[in-house]
Design an enzyme around this catalytic site. Structure first.
Site, mmCIF file in Angstrom:
data_model
loop_
_atom_site.group_PDB
_atom_site.id
_atom_site.type_symbol
_atom_site.label_atom_id
_atom_site.label_comp_id
_atom_site.label_asym_id
_atom_site.label_seq_id
_atom_site.Cartn_x
_atom_site.Cartn_y
_atom_site.Cartn_z
ATOM 1 N N LYS A 154 -9.114 13.312 4.775
ATOM 2 C CA LYS A 154 -8.238 12.153 4.737
ATOM 3 C C LYS A 154 -7.264 12.275 5.903
ATOM 4 O O LYS A 154 -7.203 13.314 6.566
ATOM 5 C CB LYS A 154 -7.475 12.063 3.421
ATOM 6 C CG LYS A 154 -6.774 13.342 3.013
ATOM 7 C CD LYS A 154 -6.123 13.237 1.642
ATOM 8 C CE LYS A 154 -7.149 13.315 0.531
ATOM 9 N NZ LYS A 154 -7.310 12.088 -0.206
ATOM 10 N N ARG A 155 -6.510 11.241 6.151
ATOM 11 C CA ARG A 155 -5.503 11.284 7.207
ATOM 12 C C ARG A 155 -4.583 12.483 6.996
ATOM 13 O O ARG A 155 -4.224 12.804 5.877
ATOM 14 C CB ARG A 155 -4.705 9.973 7.183
ATOM 15 C CG ARG A 155 -3.646 9.841 8.264
ATOM 16 C CD ARG A 155 -3.178 8.387 8.332
ATOM 17 N NE ARG A 155 -2.812 7.869 7.023
ATOM 18 C CZ ARG A 155 -1.593 7.944 6.496
ATOM 19 N NH1 ARG A 155 -0.608 8.520 7.168
ATOM 20 N NH2 ARG A 155 -1.332 7.423 5.310
ATOM 21 N N THR B 245 -9.012 6.107 -1.808
ATOM 22 C CA THR B 245 -10.381 5.631 -2.044
ATOM 23 C C THR B 245 -11.394 6.740 -1.776
ATOM 24 O O THR B 245 -12.517 6.691 -2.267
ATOM 25 C CB THR B 245 -10.725 4.407 -1.169
ATOM 26 O OG1 THR B 245 -10.449 4.717 0.204
ATOM 27 C CG2 THR B 245 -9.913 3.192 -1.596
ATOM 28 N N HIS C 94 0.797 -1.227 0.000
ATOM 29 C CA HIS C 94 0.000 0.000 0.000
ATOM 30 C C HIS C 94 0.826 1.271 0.000
ATOM 31 O O HIS C 94 0.266 2.358 0.122
ATOM 32 C CB HIS C 94 -0.927 0.022 1.218
ATOM 33 C CG HIS C 94 -2.106 -0.887 1.112
ATOM 34 N ND1 HIS C 94 -3.267 -0.541 0.454
ATOM 35 C CD2 HIS C 94 -2.305 -2.150 1.569
ATOM 36 C CE1 HIS C 94 -4.133 -1.544 0.534
ATOM 37 N NE2 HIS C 94 -3.573 -2.527 1.197
ATOM 38 N N LYS D 18 0.014 14.225 1.670
ATOM 39 C CA LYS D 18 -1.343 14.472 1.168
ATOM 40 C C LYS D 18 -1.589 15.967 0.944
ATOM 41 O O LYS D 18 -2.563 16.360 0.339
ATOM 42 C CB LYS D 18 -2.373 13.875 2.127
ATOM 43 C CG LYS D 18 -2.277 12.350 2.208
ATOM 44 C CD LYS D 18 -3.265 11.781 3.212
ATOM 45 C CE LYS D 18 -3.107 10.280 3.386
ATOM 46 N NZ LYS D 18 -3.574 9.487 2.246
ATOM 47 N N LYS E 77 -15.132 7.691 -3.602
ATOM 48 C CA LYS E 77 -16.398 7.933 -2.896
ATOM 49 C C LYS E 77 -16.975 9.294 -3.267
ATOM 50 O O LYS E 77 -18.186 9.443 -3.470
ATOM 51 C CB LYS E 77 -16.170 7.846 -1.383
ATOM 52 C CG LYS E 77 -15.728 6.476 -0.902
ATOM 53 C CD LYS E 77 -15.096 6.543 0.484
ATOM 54 C CE LYS E 77 -14.373 5.247 0.809
ATOM 55 N NZ LYS E 77 -13.468 5.363 1.962
#
Length: 795
Positions: A536-537, A643, A350, A542, A647
């Protein structure tokens, strides 16, 4: 349904001594949870019966986390009971929606890894495939996040208080797991025997969470292990004055299933993670092997009937543990045990980020798991010898499992598994060409791709019932059963009435979210504004920081340069790891920007910033259907897949992103005209990195960047300043926020201009919904079934 209603009444009478009209919401909730669990247990019995009769191959899915989300709504929805129970409860004055709100989010996961595992369990069950998940029953999960004065505070998340009613305790299948001690090798005429001495034993108590399938008779199980001391208090040691040792077993057991991902910035934290990982993998493997042997009276056919899937490296100790069980408990030779093991395991990678590819110091690992270490060492010795034999010795610095006194768990997984897969096309190519290029050369064909997918039944069917009902009526196809049929929506991309209907539904979801925002933050947001979402985290790669920089740029331009942009609401939600200082500082920056804007009557007319605390599945279910813009802005090459992007797309948000992870495949699906792409490509990032990226050059040569960062230094709401982050950006900027800032800023302007052409925007939104079919977990798990696992539906 009549039986369900009867069961509710009987449960209330038996447990609480109440009629339904006397019951409280809390009592109704408990009754619904227990009765639903028992119904699923009955269906599980039938599924198990078919499996025993067919003796077919099955999958065991190992994951350190399963972010399952609330279970009651999901199970009633899947079982087809929801509407009838809602009507039944309403007759007695109860709201099913209020009952749903009582259930806490199970504290079994944190981010995309755990949500993916849950999506796959849901999809495989809905499609009647035999799978069993394994993890830990965390008492407090990750943590409950509270934002206090802009700073993240972590508190225990005592979810089991109300969440335990969905669990079934299986005290008939308790397992003993051994730590510390030492091993003795004893040779006899029958061969080598290993004796384990002076170990500390921990009991693994099993709890089952039932996984229902949509419109399916299949029920699968997520087995969760809770740690418990085997002997508890040792009175003899205590009487000898060995007070600490008398409580050693209890202390170890107490810590193992307490928290998900304890801080690992010290040796004690690392040691606890090693114990957690071995605890759940050992208990799981012992159970799997025992059940298999009881069924077949042999383990010779183990790999023919069993696939054990490792979700990232956290469960990698499954590999030496299976070797240990086969050799030490069933007396298999090394070669025979290795043959079985290497035909049993499949591994999903991952990440390509070095810090996330788990490594353990031998000095730390060996005393905790002495036998497991000797097996890993022997796997490594034999692998290194094989590499020498095939002429690959020169690449062992990269490929050896143990190197410089460090155990590299990803290398162990690759060497020991028959399949290794990435989770998006780009990610898999990076694994093959860069991260694991030497492994790819010596194991041709072992590396494959399976792009991630999501459980659309939850993320559309349950999270957005308004859109679901509308599409059901409009399309006349069962896209909830088969999401690929949603592409029929493309027939309406030029239908103004349909586009307006979709916009109206989006506005309903925005209004619902706005009400939640006001109740939880006291910030009133404009539902006519663009809802720009990044959830998100919290991690630097990110790039929530890039988003924040752009907001600061807009603030300065509105405040001092007379800019009047189309109104926008920037919505963030994220948890930072408890020991991750920079991530916590970024949360503080975002919250401070929100506070400063809210206090400024000029700026708040055009932009607002909202940080919603305690990000979790149930909160995501509120945010995602309301989003207009989906921020997927990680540095290219760093996000394996994502992901959340899927969504948000499914619910009609338009992606603003880099060509990274599954954004590449979203771009390919919807086309250039229905996505906003900006920034450097992964190849350009790599090239810039090789040429010694200098953030200071972007600061010196770009006026907007310079003025934005300089202005950041002036942001002070009386409690803190952000020189620390400004200095970090100018001097280091490891994820190239400054290199991508100009492109991001310009693309954000295109987003703003496009949104004001409502016809065009609504068409883009429609195309995103219509093209989301390939991102269903049904498609993803079908690829696992066909490419990797080779299993069949329950017969």
């Amino acid at each position: 349904m009549d039986n369900f209603a009867t069961d509710i009444k009987k449960y209330l009478e038996k447990i609480f001594g109440n009629t339904i009209d006397e019951a409280s919401e809390r009592q109704i909730y408990q009754a619904l949870m227990v009765i639903t669990r028992d119904r699923l247990a009955e269906k599980r019995f039938e599924s198990n019966k078919k499996l025993k009769e067919s003796q077919q191959k099955r999958v065991y899915y190992m994951s350190m986390e399963f972010l399952v989300g609330k279970t009651l709504r999901n199970n009633l929805y899947n079982l087809g009971y929801e509407d009838e129970i809602k009507h039944f409860l309403a007759k007695h004055g109860f709201s099913l929606e209020r009952i749903y709100n009582i259930e806490p989010d199970p504290g079994l996961g944190n981010g995309g890894l755990g949500r993916l595992a849950s999506c796959y369990m849901d999809a495989l069950t809905s499609n009647d495939y035999p799978i069993m998940g394994f993890s830990i029953l965390y008492e407090f999960g990750i943590f409950k996040q509270v934002i206090s004065d802009g700073w993240q505070q972590e508190y225990p998340d005592n979810w089991l208080d109300l969440g335990r009613y969905g669990l079934l305790y299986r005290n008939d299948e308790e397992i003993e797991v051994k730590f510390y001690g030492n091993t003795k090798e004893e040779w006899s005429s029958e061969g080598l025997h290993i004796r384990y001495e002076d170990y500390t034993a921990i009991k693994a108590e099993p709890y089952d969470l039932f996984i229902s399938g949509y419109d399916s008779d299949t029920v699968n199980v997520l087995r969760l292990w809770k740690s418990k001391a085997t002997g508890g208090f040792n009175m003899k040691l205590f009487e000898k004055g060995e007070y600490s040792k008398s409580l050693e077993s209890e202390a170890i057991a107490e810590s193992i299933s307490k928290l998900l991902y304890p801080a690992d910035d010290n040796d004690n934290g690392k040691a606890l993670r090693i114990k957690q990982q071995y605890f759940f993998t050992s208990a799981s493997l012992q159970q799997i092997v025992k059940n298999h042997y009881d069924t077949y009276m042999t383990l010779d056919n183990f790999a023919e009937k069993v696939v054990i899937h490792i979700n990232d490296t956290h469960p990698s100790m499954c590999i030496p543990e299976l070797m240990r069980i086969l050799m030490d408990e069933y007396e298999y030779s090394w070669d025979k045990a290795w043959s079985i093991t290497t035909k049993t395991f499949a591994y999903t990678n991952h990440t390509i980020m070095a810090e996330a590819l788990e490594k353990w110091s031998v000095d730390l690992f060996q005393p905790i798991l002495p036998r497991i270490y000797t097996i890993i060492r022997e796997i490594n010795n034999r692998f290194c010898k094989w590499c020498n034999d095939i002429g690959a010795a020169g690449e062992l610095d990269e490929m050896s499992i143990i190197h410089n006194n460090v155990i590299r768990m990803a290398n162990l997984c690759i060497v020991s598994s028959y399949s290794v897969n990435g989770v998006s096309m780009l990610h898999t190519e990076i694994l093959k060409k860069d991260t694991f290029k030497s492994f790819n050369r010596i194991y041709p064909g072992k590396f494959i791709n399976v792009t991630n997918g999501i459980a659309h039944r939850r993320w559309l069917g349950q999270a957005n019932p308004e859109l679901t009902r509308y599409l059901n009526k409009l399309l006349g196809v069962d896209f909830i059963k088969d999401l690929s049929s949603i592409d029929k929506l493309l027939e309406y991309q030029d239908d103004k009435a349909v586009l307006e209907d979709l916009e109206n539904i989006k506005n309903i979801k925005k209004l619902q979210l706005a009400e939640y925002i006001k109740s939880s933050t006291a910030i009133k947001v404009d539902t006519n504004s663009i809802f720009d979402v990044q959830i998100k985290r919290l991690h630097e790669y990110k790039r929530q920081l890039l988003n924040a920089l752009h907001i600061i740029y807009l603030y300065r331009m509105i405040k001092f340069n007379g800019l009047k942009p189309y109104p926008r609401t920037f919505i963030f939600s994220a948890k930072a790891s408890s020991g991750y200082v920079m991530a916590k500082n970024i949360i503080k920056l975002i919250c401070s920007i929100s506070e400063i804007i809210e206090a400024d009557p000029i700026v708040r007319e055009y932009i607002k910033v909202v940080f919603l605390e305690d990000y979790r599945v149930s909160l995501a279910e509120k945010i995602i259907p309301a989003a207009n813009v989906s921020e997927q802005i990680s540095q290219a090459g760093k996000e394996a897949s994502g992901t959340g992007n899927m969504k948000l797309m499914l619910n009609g948000a338009v992606t603003l992103g880099t060509m990274d992870g599954a954004n590449v495949e979203i771009h390919n699906a919807v086309g250039q005209d229905n996505i906003f792409i900006f920034g450097l490509s992964s190849e350009e990032v790599e090239e810039l990195f090789k040429n010694d990226y200098r953030a200071i050059d972007y600061y010196n040569n770009n006026q907007d960047i310079k003025e934005t960062i300089d202005f950041m230094r002036t942001l002070d709401n009386g409690h803190t300043n952000f020189n620390y982050i400004a200095d970090y950006l100018v001097s280091t900027d490891p994820y190239m926020c400054l290199a991508d800032f100009e492109s991001y800023k310009n693309t954000q302007k295109i987003v703003e201009d496009t949104y004001q052409d409502k016809g065009k925007w609504n068409k883009m939104s429609l195309v995103n919904i219509a093209k989301s079919g390939i991102f269903s977990a049904d498609r993803a798990t079908k690829e696992y079934v066909e490419k990797i696992w080779k299993i069949e539906k329950i017969k």
